[in-house]
Design a protein around this motif. Structure first.
Motif, PDB file in Angstrom:
ATOM      1  N   VAL A  27      38.109  43.595  15.656  1.00  0.00           N
ATOM      2  CA  VAL A  27      37.861  44.725  16.545  1.00  0.00           C
ATOM      3  C   VAL A  27      37.905  46.003  15.724  1.00  0.00           C
ATOM      4  N   ALA A  28      36.889  46.846  15.875  1.00  0.00           N
ATOM      5  CA  ALA A  28      36.839  48.095  15.130  1.00  0.00           C
ATOM      6  C   ALA A  28      37.930  49.034  15.610  1.00  0.00           C
ATOM      7  N   GLY A  29      38.479  49.798  14.680  1.00  0.00           N
ATOM      8  CA  GLY A  29      39.520  50.756  15.001  1.00  0.00           C
ATOM      9  C   GLY A  29      38.961  52.050  15.554  1.00  0.00           C
ATOM     10  N   PRO A  30      39.812  53.071  15.710  1.00  0.00           N
ATOM     11  CA  PRO A  30      39.355  54.353  16.272  1.00  0.00           C
ATOM     12  C   PRO A  30      38.256  55.003  15.446  1.00  0.00           C
ATOM     13  N   SER A  31      38.213  54.738  14.134  1.00  0.00           N
ATOM     14  CA  SER A  31      37.191  55.345  13.281  1.00  0.00           C
ATOM     15  C   SER A  31      35.869  54.608  13.345  1.00  0.00           C
ATOM     16  N   GLY A  32      35.824  53.469  14.070  1.00  0.00           N
ATOM     17  CA  GLY A  32      34.603  52.695  14.146  1.00  0.00           C
ATOM     18  C   GLY A  32      34.418  51.725  13.004  1.00  0.00           C
TER      19      GLY A  32
END
Length: 226
Positions: A27-32
């Motif tokens: 799953v990608a984090g807040p930064s994408g």
């Protein structure tokens, strides 16, 4: 394998898996991003020692309102036939791209002739009315107009550049200095070696400037760089 060794091996494998799980995630984090990039080096421009002169040429043309002919770049290939020890080409195959970049820095008007595969494909699709250009007021596919092919819509080039990399000499001059000190008894330290060598190599390029409409070669240059 004994039980304690088996347990230690299993624990090491689990620790390695957990460590890798901490570096990457499905799953990608807040930064994408899925993983943290290695290093922090930014993307930078790639100027050459000739960039200043090319920009100066562009500024001169703009200052005196000198129009540029339409320029195109053909294939500038490696004709040296040299191959590196690992089997790949020794000389770059991107000379045509470098020539396009140099023309752009000089402020020339450039028309694409090196890779026209996308344009030719879309022209073929448009000729079969398969490509649509939606208008701003279009509400759906039924309002989309197919792309029309107009006579003379592709501007022609006035001149184009072709040629190739024609020479590579690995050692036109060399110099060296060697020094070695050693002991027969390997238990005693003090063995050493100092080496300094200097090589000079050169690469040559031959380019032609051709007038597109007449195929007349209007200029030829042959340069070598040490």
């Amino acid at each position: 394998m004994s039980r304690p060794v088996f347990i230690r091996t299993g624990a090491a494998s689990i620790a390695a898996a957990l460590l890798l799980a901490g570096c990457v995630s499905p799953v990608a984090g807040p930064s994408g991003q899925y993983a943290t990039p290695i290093g922090n080096a930014p993307v930078t421009a790639n100027p050459t020692p000739y960039s200043t002169a090319l920009y100066c040429l562009a500024d001169y043309a703009r200052r005196y309102n000198l129009p540029s002919p339409r320029m195109a770049v053909g294939r500038i290939s490696d004709y040296t036939g040299t191959v590196s020890s690992d089997g790949g080409r020794q000389i770059t195959g991107g000379a045509s791209l470098m020539a396009n970049s140099a023309l752009a820095k000089a402020g020339a008007r450039i028309v694409e002739r090196y890779d026209t595969s996308v344009s030719e494909l879309e022209l073929r699709y448009a000729n079969n009315k398969l490509i649509g250009d939606a208008t701003p007021e279009a509400q759906g596919p039924e309002d989309t107009q197919y792309r029309r092919i107009l006579a003379g819509q592709v501007p022609g080039s006035d001149f184009y550049i072709v040629g190739g990399i024609t020479e590579v000499n690995y050692n036109i001059r060399s110099g060296g200095f060697d020094a070695a000190v050693g002991e027969v008894d390997s238990d005693r330290p003090g063995s050493g070696i100092a080496t300094h060598r200097t090589y000079v190599m050169n690469i040559a390029m031959d380019l032609r400037l051709v007038q597109t409409t007449t195929l007349e070669v209007v200029d030829v240059v042959s340069y070598q760089k040490q």
